[in-house]
Enzyme design. Structure first.
Site, mmCIF file in Angstrom:
data_model
loop_
_atom_site.group_PDB
_atom_site.id
_atom_site.type_symbol
_atom_site.label_atom_id
_atom_site.label_comp_id
_atom_site.label_asym_id
_atom_site.label_seq_id
_atom_site.Cartn_x
_atom_site.Cartn_y
_atom_site.Cartn_z
ATOM 1 N N VAL A 1 0.825 -1.215 0.000
ATOM 2 C CA VAL A 1 0.000 0.000 0.000
ATOM 3 C C VAL A 1 0.856 1.261 0.000
ATOM 4 C CG1 VAL A 1 -2.013 -1.068 1.066
ATOM 5 C CG2 VAL A 1 -0.250 -0.044 2.531
ATOM 6 N N GLY A 2 2.190 1.102 0.074
ATOM 7 C CA GLY A 2 3.071 2.264 0.031
ATOM 8 C C GLY A 2 3.709 2.619 1.362
ATOM 9 N N ILE B 1 7.476 4.028 1.083
ATOM 10 C CA ILE B 1 7.574 5.400 0.574
ATOM 11 C C ILE B 1 7.034 6.382 1.605
ATOM 12 C CG2 ILE B 1 7.046 6.922 -1.361
ATOM 13 C CD1 ILE B 1 8.755 4.395 -1.993
ATOM 14 N N LYS C 1 13.699 -1.154 9.974
ATOM 15 C CA LYS C 1 12.890 -2.245 9.432
ATOM 16 C C LYS C 1 13.231 -3.471 10.275
ATOM 17 C CE LYS C 1 10.249 -4.108 6.151
ATOM 18 N NZ LYS C 1 8.898 -3.645 5.792
ATOM 19 N N GLY D 1 3.798 -5.720 5.984
ATOM 20 C CA GLY D 1 2.395 -5.964 5.670
ATOM 21 C C GLY D 1 1.479 -5.107 6.520
ATOM 22 N N SER E 1 0.470 5.374 -3.006
ATOM 23 C CA SER E 1 0.316 4.992 -4.423
ATOM 24 C C SER E 1 -0.923 5.608 -5.059
ATOM 25 C CB SER E 1 0.272 3.460 -4.555
ATOM 26 O OG SER E 1 1.445 2.886 -4.054
#
Length: 222
Positions: free
Chosen positions: A13-14, A17, A37, A110, A168
């Protein structure tokens, strides 16, 4: 000083970014920013979400673990015969990165309830850190339901959701997408800070910096 967790309504889903945008925003305000991360799946060493953030912002991040197949981290670890993540260890590593004038931006894998290990999710990481959430959602048909469910699941666990970021966003949105942008705050009760254009991950650092300025990200949260 501050830790924030970026999660999503689903995969792709972006989030990465959007995480880069959050990192860029607080870096420009003079904070030391550390992208984290906790686990990357399906990418070899030297590539992945932390590297995407570095490419867009110049900010070097941390990745604590990698599992080979592009699956939920617990399943990827199981199939590879690798040791799963430990919640206490992940939380302690993130806390060690915090400090004065520092913003630690933690990107999940996710959606909110994807298993990082059999025993915990990114929601559990946020709860242990007492860190608020930023939720990234697409704006296509079905996104209102997914966003509201994610916010509700977070709040039922006692987590604070600071804001939403649309990921997005197509250049020419269809009717459903346009209406969802207008309805998103109403159905979730959470401010929508703006949307990031589709393909933003291919921008130069300079162009990405300009894109971030168009978002309504907060100076800092309470």
């Amino acid at each position: 000083m501050a830790i924030v967790v970026v999660t999503g309504t689903n995969t792709d889903v972006g989030k990465t970014i959007a995480s880069a945008a959050v990192c860029q925003h607080y870096s420009r305000q003079g904070f030391r920013v550390v992208p984290v991360k906790p686990v990357q799946t399906g990418e070899p060493k030297g590539s992945g979400d932390a590297q995407t953030i570095e490419k867009l912002t110049g900010i070097v991040g941390k990745c604590f673990a990698r599992f080979p197949e592009p699956l939920a981290p617990n399943l990827s670890a199981q199939r590879a015969g690798m040791q799963q993540l430990n919640l206490e260890e992940i939380v302690n590593k993130i806390r060690e990165l915090d400090g004065p004038q520092t913003v630690v931006v933690v990107e999940g894998a996710g959606g909110l309830l994807v298993r990082l290990a059999d025993s915990f999710t990114i929601a559990d990481v946020a709860a242990q850190l007492d860190a608020p959430l930023i939720v990234v959602t697409n704006m296509a048909l079905g996104s209102l339901n997914a966003a509201e469910l994610t916010v509700e699941a977070a709040q039922r666990r006692g987590l604070k959701v600071l804001g939403l970021i649309g990921g997005s966003m197509p250049k020419n949105p269809d009717l459903a997408t346009s209406l969802n942008v207008a309805e998103m705050e109403k159905v979730t009760g959470i401010p929508l800070w703006g949307s990031i254009a589709e393909g933003a991950g291919q921008l130069s650092k300079e162009a990405f910096c300009q894109l971030v300025e168009d978002l309504h990200l907060p100076t800092m949260w309470p």
